[in-house]
Enzyme design. Structure first.
Site, mmCIF file in Angstrom:
data_model
loop_
_atom_site.group_PDB
_atom_site.id
_atom_site.type_symbol
_atom_site.label_atom_id
_atom_site.label_comp_id
_atom_site.label_asym_id
_atom_site.label_seq_id
_atom_site.Cartn_x
_atom_site.Cartn_y
_atom_site.Cartn_z
ATOM 1 N N SER A 1 19.627 107.715 62.495
ATOM 2 C CA SER A 1 20.639 108.871 62.632
ATOM 3 C C SER A 1 21.513 108.370 63.880
ATOM 4 C CB SER A 1 19.915 109.522 63.984
ATOM 5 O OG SER A 1 19.094 110.722 63.059
ATOM 6 N N GLY B 1 26.614 104.751 54.408
ATOM 7 C CA GLY B 1 25.411 103.868 55.279
ATOM 8 C C GLY B 1 24.387 103.240 54.772
ATOM 9 N N VAL B 2 23.434 103.343 55.341
ATOM 10 C CA VAL B 2 21.927 102.798 54.870
ATOM 11 C C VAL B 2 21.948 103.452 53.369
ATOM 12 C CG1 VAL B 2 20.816 104.308 55.916
ATOM 13 C CG2 VAL B 2 19.981 101.848 55.978
ATOM 14 N N ASP B 3 22.335 104.948 53.027
ATOM 15 C CA ASP B 3 21.474 105.526 52.294
ATOM 16 C C ASP B 3 22.502 104.729 50.719
ATOM 17 O OD1 ASP B 3 20.728 107.870 50.544
ATOM 18 O OD2 ASP B 3 21.714 109.338 51.787
ATOM 19 N N ASP C 1 20.005 93.178 56.112
ATOM 20 C CA ASP C 1 19.969 94.463 54.746
ATOM 21 C C ASP C 1 18.249 94.596 55.227
ATOM 22 O OD1 ASP C 1 20.194 95.973 53.155
ATOM 23 O OD2 ASP C 1 21.724 94.874 52.637
ATOM 24 N N ILE C 2 18.067 96.487 54.521
ATOM 25 C CA ILE C 2 16.940 96.489 55.142
ATOM 26 C C ILE C 2 16.570 96.758 53.402
ATOM 27 C CG2 ILE C 2 17.682 99.621 54.159
ATOM 28 C CD1 ILE C 2 14.563 100.065 55.982
ATOM 29 N N GLY D 1 23.514 106.042 62.927
ATOM 30 C CA GLY D 1 25.451 105.960 62.209
ATOM 31 C C GLY D 1 26.031 107.280 63.053
ATOM 32 N N ASN E 1 20.624 112.126 53.917
ATOM 33 C CA ASN E 1 20.626 113.415 54.301
ATOM 34 C C ASN E 1 19.888 114.672 53.433
ATOM 35 O OD1 ASN E 1 22.056 114.525 52.000
ATOM 36 N ND2 ASN E 1 23.974 112.265 52.384
ATOM 37 N N TYR F 1 25.046 109.967 62.110
ATOM 38 C CA TYR F 1 24.633 111.531 62.986
ATOM 39 C C TYR F 1 25.039 110.874 64.377
ATOM 40 C CZ TYR F 1 22.813 113.640 58.447
ATOM 41 O OH TYR F 1 23.377 113.650 57.535
HETATM 42 P P1 ADP Z 1 22.402 108.336 60.362
HETATM 43 O O1 ADP Z 1 23.671 109.440 59.208
HETATM 44 O O2 ADP Z 1 21.105 108.910 60.010
HETATM 45 O O3 ADP Z 1 23.234 108.101 61.559
HETATM 46 P P2 ADP Z 1 23.520 105.741 58.369
HETATM 47 O O4 ADP Z 1 23.286 104.836 57.500
HETATM 48 O O5 ADP Z 1 25.618 105.669 59.237
HETATM 49 O O6 ADP Z 1 22.577 106.790 59.228
HETATM 50 O O7 ADP Z 1 22.849 104.645 59.802
HETATM 51 C C1 ADP Z 1 21.485 104.024 60.545
HETATM 52 C C2 ADP Z 1 21.774 102.422 60.577
HETATM 53 O O8 ADP Z 1 21.592 101.904 59.890
HETATM 54 C C3 ADP Z 1 23.005 102.468 61.629
HETATM 55 O O9 ADP Z 1 22.211 101.161 61.890
HETATM 56 C C4 ADP Z 1 23.344 101.993 60.253
HETATM 57 O O10 ADP Z 1 24.829 100.775 61.048
HETATM 58 C C5 ADP Z 1 22.556 100.987 59.785
HETATM 59 N N1 ADP Z 1 22.621 100.581 58.741
HETATM 60 C C6 ADP Z 1 23.747 100.653 57.431
HETATM 61 N N2 ADP Z 1 23.737 99.652 56.903
HETATM 62 C C7 ADP Z 1 21.704 99.389 56.869
HETATM 63 C C8 ADP Z 1 21.767 97.973 55.920
HETATM 64 N N3 ADP Z 1 21.699 98.248 54.465
HETATM 65 N N4 ADP Z 1 20.110 97.616 56.571
HETATM 66 C C9 ADP Z 1 19.626 98.163 57.188
HETATM 67 N N5 ADP Z 1 20.724 99.167 57.710
HETATM 68 C C10 ADP Z 1 21.884 99.811 58.208
#
Ligand code: ADP
Length: 173
Positions: free
Chosen positions: A119, A34-36, A12-13, A121, A26, A123
């Site tokens: 991008s 997602g990660v945001d 988890d980042i 996830g 975004n 995107y």
């Molecule tokens: P995007 O809109 O740029 O595609 P997303 O957040 O949907 O961004 O996904 C980008 C990547 O981040 C995906 O591989 C997703 O599985 C991953 N992700 C989601 N949550 C976390 C987290 N807590 N730590 C690391 N990676 C994550």
């Protein structure tokens, strides 16, 4: 001896003890899924407050804020391209995200930085193609002198981790 390090790990980042983590944001920079969403939840409401003052961010660009409740001191917000099939400059824009994020980090004398798979996830960017771009851009950036000593690709799933390992092995080892 080359002391700079590129590695992938699964996790988890928001939990990474690096100086900066990168957010796949975004264009509004006002949070999302997602990660945001995970980064905003972990950093707390002050992150959103600071983001509101930034007036958004264009695709391929990056902006920096504090990390607030995160272990990381900084968050670098970059906006990846939405995948439209590959003919809308998606590759160039994704490469630009990595380059701009690294340049911004270097301008703050940051030594360690963690990236999510921007991008890939919501995107929809194909994972292996994105990983090849990510690793290539980081590798090229690290060839020039800068403060950055360690770059971590944080993979959320084991499939993503396997893919990054393969790509790193192919391009670096
Ligand atoms: P995007 O809109 O740029 O595609 P997303 O957040 O949907 O961004 O996904 C980008 C990547 O981040 C995906 O591989 C997703 O599985 C991953 N992700 C989601 N949550 C976390 C987290 N807590 N730590 C690391 N990676 C994550």
């Amino acid at each position: 001896m080359w002391k700079k390090q590129i590695l992938a790990l699964q996790g988890d980042i928001t939990k990474q003890a690096v100086e900066a983590i990168v957010n796949a944001a975004n264009p509004s920079l006002l949070g999302g899924g997602g990660v945001d969403g995970a980064i905003h939840r972990a950093a707390g409401p002050q992150l959103l407050e600071e983001c509101r003052r930034l007036n958004g961010c264009q695709t391929g660009e990056a902006k920096i804020t504090g990390g607030y409740r995160l272990a990381a001191k900084w968050v670098i917000h970059t906006v990846g391209p939405v995948w439209h099939g590959g003919n809308q400059q998606e590759d160039l824009l994704l490469a630009s995200c990595y380059r701009h994020s690294l340049a911004l980090a270097a301008s703050q004398q940051i030594r360690s930085i963690a990236f999510p798979a921007i991008s890939t996830g919501a995107y929809g960017f194909p994972l292996e193609r994105a990983a090849l771009i990510a690793v290539t851009e980081v590798q090229n950036f690290l060839k020039q002198p800068s403060s950055i000593e360690q770059v971590i690709f944080v993979c959320f799933s084991s499939e993503d981790f396997d893919c990054y390992q393969k790509v790193i092995h192919k391009l670096i080892v």
